[in-house]
Design a protein around this motif. Structure first.
Motif, PDB file in Angstrom:
ATOM      1  N   ARG A 185       0.815  -1.207   0.000  1.00 32.64           N
ATOM      2  CA  ARG A 185       0.000   0.000   0.000  1.00 32.64           C
ATOM      3  C   ARG A 185       0.852   1.262   0.000  1.00 32.64           C
ATOM      4  NH1 ARG A 185      -5.226   0.993   1.254  1.00 32.64           N
ATOM      5  NH2 ARG A 185      -5.527  -1.179   1.850  1.00 32.64           N
ATOM      6  N   ASP A 186       2.021   1.215   0.643  1.00 28.34           N
ATOM      7  CA  ASP A 186       2.870   2.396   0.752  1.00 28.34           C
ATOM      8  C   ASP A 186       3.810   2.575  -0.439  1.00 28.34           C
ATOM      9  OD1 ASP A 186       1.730   2.867   3.237  1.00 28.34           O
ATOM     10  OD2 ASP A 186       3.233   1.646   4.274  1.00 28.34           O
ATOM     11  N   ALA A 187       3.853   1.579  -1.335  1.00 29.14           N
ATOM     12  CA  ALA A 187       4.808   1.626  -2.449  1.00 29.14           C
ATOM     13  C   ALA A 187       4.211   2.409  -3.627  1.00 29.14           C
ATOM     14  CB  ALA A 187       5.194   0.215  -2.873  1.00 29.14           C
ATOM     15  N   GLN A 188       4.067   3.699  -3.445  1.00 25.83           N
ATOM     16  CA  GLN A 188       3.439   4.523  -4.482  1.00 25.83           C
ATOM     17  C   GLN A 188       4.298   4.615  -5.744  1.00 25.83           C
ATOM     18  OE1 GLN A 188       2.367   8.310  -2.837  1.00 25.83           O
ATOM     19  NE2 GLN A 188       1.095   7.424  -1.217  1.00 25.83           N
ATOM     20  N   THR A 189       5.621   4.648  -5.551  1.00 21.11           N
ATOM     21  CA  THR A 189       6.518   4.733  -6.705  1.00 21.11           C
ATOM     22  C   THR A 189       6.400   3.502  -7.581  1.00 21.11           C
ATOM     23  OG1 THR A 189       8.070   6.068  -5.411  1.00 21.11           O
ATOM     24  CG2 THR A 189       8.903   5.040  -7.423  1.00 21.11           C
ATOM     25  N   GLU A 190       6.351   2.322  -6.946  1.00 26.45           N
ATOM     26  CA  GLU A 190       6.233   1.076  -7.719  1.00 26.45           C
ATOM     27  C   GLU A 190       4.909   1.011  -8.478  1.00 26.45           C
ATOM     28  OE1 GLU A 190       7.272   1.406  -4.743  1.00 26.45           O
ATOM     29  OE2 GLU A 190       9.213   0.407  -4.552  1.00 26.45           O
ATOM     30  N   ARG A 191       3.829   1.475  -7.826  1.00 26.40           N
ATOM     31  CA  ARG A 191       2.536   1.451  -8.518  1.00 26.40           C
ATOM     32  C   ARG A 191       2.543   2.406  -9.722  1.00 26.40           C
ATOM     33  NH1 ARG A 191       0.281   1.118  -3.423  1.00 26.40           N
ATOM     34  NH2 ARG A 191      -0.174   3.360  -3.373  1.00 26.40           N
TER      35      ARG A 191
END
Length: 1063
Positions: free
Chosen positions: A543-549
């Motif tokens: 959920r916290d991996a905004q860069t990967e998404r």
């Protein structure tokens, strides 16, 4: 002729006028046609009037004779009669009182087949000697032109024999004509004379009577009753100016004079005319005036007054150069001084890329590509060498962006010169590029590619570099396969960069790579796609991996743009389905994620990732299917894509545990993919597919749609059974998606059941009961509605028993029964609307019955508002019943529906009693008007206006939004002073109430109201709205502080327009 006939004729004369000519038509002409009266007898009967000394009687006598000739059958006048009448009319041309009716009679007499060349000389001699055109009114002069027009078209050879007398005589007649109605005919006559007659002794005369009108400055009034078209007038004159090379010297001199002093609009007219005249005037005139023409065109190109004039000057130059190179005396092998001046001047500007004229210089050189010559090829070579030298000059580093842009512009001309028609092969297109130019490009190719690749490294030169590479790859046979691979290697990295790193060049890069994919997809498959697939994770990011998404969304967007080509799309399907299956297998294998995250959150993240994968496939398929025709590889994905999706969705549906593929977002995306693939199938392929889908969803034979691969069932698959689980029920959206695009020729459940009724009717009956269950979700009802609409529309004749049962049983027992719970009635209304829409679109006879039933619900306060809103839905575009989906659509079905429903709705809306019933009719009216094209109600806007304004008082945001949008679409109707003076205050005040968040919480309505308010100053006279300007500005000031940015933006625009609004 009988004495009574003659007496009647004599008595008719005093009554004769242009308004009672029916006496001639109904008495005299029948007598001639029947043979009871001879034409010469009529002349004798009128004799004393034709020769009377009283002007009035003499005029009426000639007038009657001309009226008789005008209406006389063409076979009733013999040669003798025509000869006598010709002599008579020619004699009357001397008489100022009878000249008008005499010319009118002659204009019809010359069209008779018995009129011969013997009379032509007499008519022309009389016209030239006796008719003084300047003393005649327009209508009388028009008869003269009509006579000459008929003679020149019918007796042209005879007129050529007359020769000098005719040419000089007509020139005198036509000189000084000013009326545009007559000029259209005069120009037509002049065109024939100039092209077919020897005017060598009259060149200046005819130059004077044609060029004196140039340029045309006539502007008809808006209410011109004659419908004179300025463009027709200009084209007719232009056809005269370009009719003969004899006008060359005189014409070019005049054109250059006009071009030097004329305003922009006239300049464009002059340039257009020059382009038309150059090919006719010929190469000698072009060379004689070459330097002067180039100097004039150079001014318009290098110092243009506006872009349109510049473009017109370039077009004229292109024609001029083509004329210069049109001789067969080897002009391409000799240095023409005019062409040399053009090339030298242009190259001089190209050598200064930082100046604006450099672009114009490139545009001039581009015209030489269209008409290649050795000198032009040398100039293009010099331009390329100049730009290459400037690029590598250390002192010109600051101008590299301009240099690359100029080179890209030059290459775009090569692309335009070889762009093939859709039916032209690449090999045929490459032949269109002249060998000299192709050789020139090939010799500089490596250096040019290097320049563009270097340009990619800097943000200032990146976009022109990409544009240049795009132009290079679009020139057939220029680049080798290895060079294309090199370009893919260098540009692929830009596509993977973040937008801020690539300076927003991603879109241009993707267009470049997509162009290469059409001819060399293997380079993208080997170089670009692997790195993009590597950006896709094996599992959904946390959920916290905004860069990967953001990274995987970016990779998927790029893949969607690049992989429409068949080879690349197959790779995309294989890789993304593998990712999807991996996600599903990981979901089933893990009860708790590695970090102890609850399973529900893990599934949510995986579902979001899976949704992105499916949307990518859907978007790419949409690109492929939307082509005309669709890509031929799409049908094979019934087995290679849909079978995999069915297996994943159905496995999840028959499982009681929560699975990724149970997510509604994934089901919707999967349904979209299914519709796109089925749309591209042939009727036979659709039949096979629908048979398999029916076997799976109606009989539980799931392997019929999964390619024979399916794990052992943990529960029976029966999604349309009333006892089905929620997960199974929601797969009906896939069943609906499979049926929406099928053609009506596809057979769907047509065998009779045990009761003799059709299986399709039984299925629809079961589907109604299935929808009426309290457990039916919004997704399920939406899928069922689509099924009702498409199946009833395409197979209405096969489900007549179902339709009759709905009218006679279902409606009174469910929809129209006040004892039934409100929620159940609302669900039933959804079913009714979907079925009705299927009938309305095909104009089925039962449609009116279903509509009338719906109208009766407007009197039921419990469901009145829902029924009112439904009346608009029946003709709204739902994306299901479309031609693309094979729906049966009848022409004007919307108009027929509107004409039936509007009077009934307006009748109810006019009954102002303050009840919910009256409000329901206002809602129905708003929904109906919003759903139909404005052309259907434009003539009734004044009647609708007060009702729509009342509708804005309804506390229903959606209805208010529809009414305001209707006002915005019809703002031009508000220019009606009477309409505005009546409703101006109410309109402005009511719309203002919907502009602020205090009065209207729904921001969509506030945005629409502000847009409508901003349109009023552009359409309504200031004096009508002036009293409301202070209040509008005051209320709009409050809207500037709205919590929504979109509202604030519209408030700024509206307030600016009202602030500037003045008389």
């Amino acid at each position: 002729m009988s004495e009574s006939y003659r007496s009647y004729l004599i008595n008719l004369l005093p009554l004769l006028s242009p308004t009672n000519t029916h006496f001639v038509q109904h008495f005299i002409i029948p007598g001639i046609s029947s043979g009871s009266a001879d034409f010469l007898d009529i002349v004798k009967a009128l004799g004393e009037y034709l020769t009377s000394e009283e002007d009035d009687l003499r005029t009426k006598g000639v007038q009657m004779l001309s009226l008789v000739i005008e209406r006389c059958p063409r076979d009733k006048l013999n040669r003798q009669a025509v000869r006598v009448l010709t002599t008579f009319y020619c004699s009357k041309l001397e008489d100022t009182e009878t000249i008008t009716p005499a010319l009118r009679g002659l204009s019809h007499l010359v069209t008779f087949p018995s009129f011969s060349s013997l009379e032509v000389s007499d008519v022309l001699s009389s016209l030239f000697q006796q008719v003084k055109m300047k003393s005649l009114v327009q209508s009388t002069r028009s008869y003269v032109y009509s006579i000459v027009d008929v003679l020149i078209n019918t007796y042209r050879d005879h007129l050529k024999n007359i020769g000098e007398q005719f040419l000089s005589g007509y020139a005198a007649l036509a000189s000084g004509e000013q009326d545009p109605r007559n000029l259209l005919v005069a120009f037509k006559i002049a065109r024939v004379i100039l092209t077919d007659f020897d005017i060598s002794k009259h060149v200046e005369t005819y130059f004077d009577i044609t060029f004196c009108y140039y340029p045309i400055v006539f502007r008809p009034s808006p209410d011109d009753p004659y419908g004179i078209n300025v463009d027709d007038l200009k084209d007719s004159l232009r056809s005269c100016l370009s009719a003969t090379p004899a006008f060359g010297s005189l014409g070019i001199s005049l054109f250059l004079e006009k071009l030097a002093v004329a305003p922009s609009l006239t300049k464009r007219d002059v340039l257009h005319t020059m382009a038309v005249c150059f090919p006719v005037y010929g190469i000698n005139i072009a060379r004689e005036f070459g330097r002067n023409v180039w100097n004039a065109l150079k001014l318009e190109i290098f110092e243009p007054t506006d872009p349109l004039t510049e473009e017109m000057a370039l077009d004229t130059l292109r024609v001029f150069v083509r004329v210069l190179l049109s001789s067969s005396d080897g002009a391409d092998n000799t240095i023409d001084t005019v062409l040399q001046a053009i090339c030298t001047d242009s190259l001089g500007f190209v050598g200064e890329p930082e100046k604006a004229q450099a672009k114009a210089g490139i545009k001039v050189l581009r015209t030489l590509i269209d008409v290649p010559s050795k000198l032009g090829v040398d100039a293009i070579n010099n331009a390329m060498e100049t730009l290459i030298g400037l690029f590598h000059d250390p002192g010109e580093v600051s101008n590299r962006a301009a240099v690359i842009a100029l080179l890209a512009d030059l290459l775009s001309a090569f692309v335009a010169s070889v762009t093939p028609d859709p039916s032209t092969t690449t090999e045929q297109a490459s032949e269109d590029l002249p060998p000299l130019i192709h050789s020139s490009l090939t010799s500089h190719k490596d250096v040019i590619i290097g320049m563009f690749i270097v340009g990619l490294k800097s943000s200032a030169t990146r976009l022109p570099g990409i544009r240049g590479l795009s132009n290079l790859i679009r020139i057939p046979t220029l680049l080798t396969d290895s060079e294309l691979g090199y370009i893919v290697f260098e540009t692929g990295e830009l596509a993977r960069k973040e937008p801020d790193e690539a300076e927003d060049a991603t879109t241009d890069v993707l267009l470049l790579l997509a162009s290469i994919a059409l001819t060399a997809p293997h380079h993208l498959a080997n170089q670009t796609l692997p790195s993009l697939f590597a950006m896709l994770p094996e599992q959904a990011p946390s959920r916290d991996a905004q860069t990967e998404r953001a990274e995987y969304w970016r990779a998927l967007r790029i893949l969607s743009k690049l992989c429409a080509q068949p080879t690349l799309f197959e790779i995309l399907v294989i890789r993304l389905i593998a990712k999807l299956e991996l996600l599903c297998s990981l979901s089933m294998a893990q009860e708790i994620s590695a970090g102890g995250t609850p399973r529900a959150e893990e599934i949510e993240r995986s579902a979001a990732y899976a949704h992105a994968l499916l949307v990518t496939l859907a978007n790419t398929l949409s690109t492929k299917v939307s082509k005309a025709p669709p890509d031929p590889d799409v049908p094979k994905y019934v087995d290679r894509l849909l079978s995999h999706l069915f297996r994943l969705f159905l496995v999840a549906a028959v499982t009681s545990e929560r699975r990724i593929m149970q997510d509604q977002r994934l089901l919707r995306a999967g349904a979209r993919i299914m519709k796109l693939v089925v749309e591209a199938l042939s009727i036979e392929q659709q039949q096979r597919f629908i048979d398999g889908v029916g076997a799976a969803f109606l009989h539980g034979q799931v392997k019929a749609v999964t390619g024979g691969d399916f794990p052992p069932l943990t529960e029976e698959f029966k999604p349309i059974h009333v006892d089905a689980s929620t997960h199974q029920r929601e797969t009906v959206i896939l069943f609906a998606a499979a049926h929406i695009p099928i053609r009506k020729e596809v057979s769907v459940m047509k065998n009779p059941d045990v009761k003799g009724l059709s299986v399709l009717s039984a299925f629809l009956r079961d589907l109604v009961r299935w929808c009426d269950l309290s457990t039916c979700s919004t997704l399920q009802r939406g899928a069922a509605s689509e099924l009702f609409a498409t199946l009833v529309n395409k197979y209405a004749d096969d489900v007549s028993d179902f339709l009759n049962e709905m009218r006679t049983s279902y409606f009174p027992a469910t929809l129209n029964d006040s004892r039934v719970p409100i929620e159940a009635r609302r669900k039933a209304m959804d079913n009714w609307v979907s079925i009705s829409r299927g009938l309305v679109v095909r104009s089925h006879p039962l449609a009116l019955s279903f509509i009338d039933s719906l109208l009766t619900l407007l009197d039921d306060e419990t469901v009145a508002w829902g029924a009112a809103h439904a009346l608009g839905l029946l003709v709204a575009d739902d994306g299901v019943l479309t031609k693309r989906n094979g729906a049966v659509q009848k022409i004007l079905h919307v108009q027929k529906y509107f004409n039936v429903v509007l009077p009934k709705v307006m009748d109810g809306a006019n009954k102002v009693d303050g009840t919910k019933r009256a409000t329901a009719y206002l809602i129905a009216l708003a929904s109906l008007v919003y759903a139909v094209p404005k052309s259907l109600y434009a003539t009734q806007i004044s009647t609708l206006m007060p009702l729509l304004l009342r509708g804005l008082e309804v506390a229903h945001p959606e209805i208010r939004w529809q009414i305001i949008e209707t006002f915005s679409d019809n703002v031009s109707a508000f220019s009606d002073d009477e309409l505005l003076s009546t409703y101006a205050s109410t309109l402005v005040v009511t719309i203002l109430k919907n502009c602020t968040v205090v009065d209207m919480p729904e921001h969509k309505v506030r945005v629409a109201a502000l847009k409508c308010l901003a349109l009023l100053p552009t359409a309504v006279r200031y004096d009508l709205l002036h009293p409301y300007k202070p209040r509008v500005l005051k209320d709009l000031a409050m809207a500037l502080d709205d919590p929504k940015r979109a509202v604030r933006n519209e408030a700024v625009d509206a307030r600016t327009k009202w602030y500037k609004y003045s008389g």
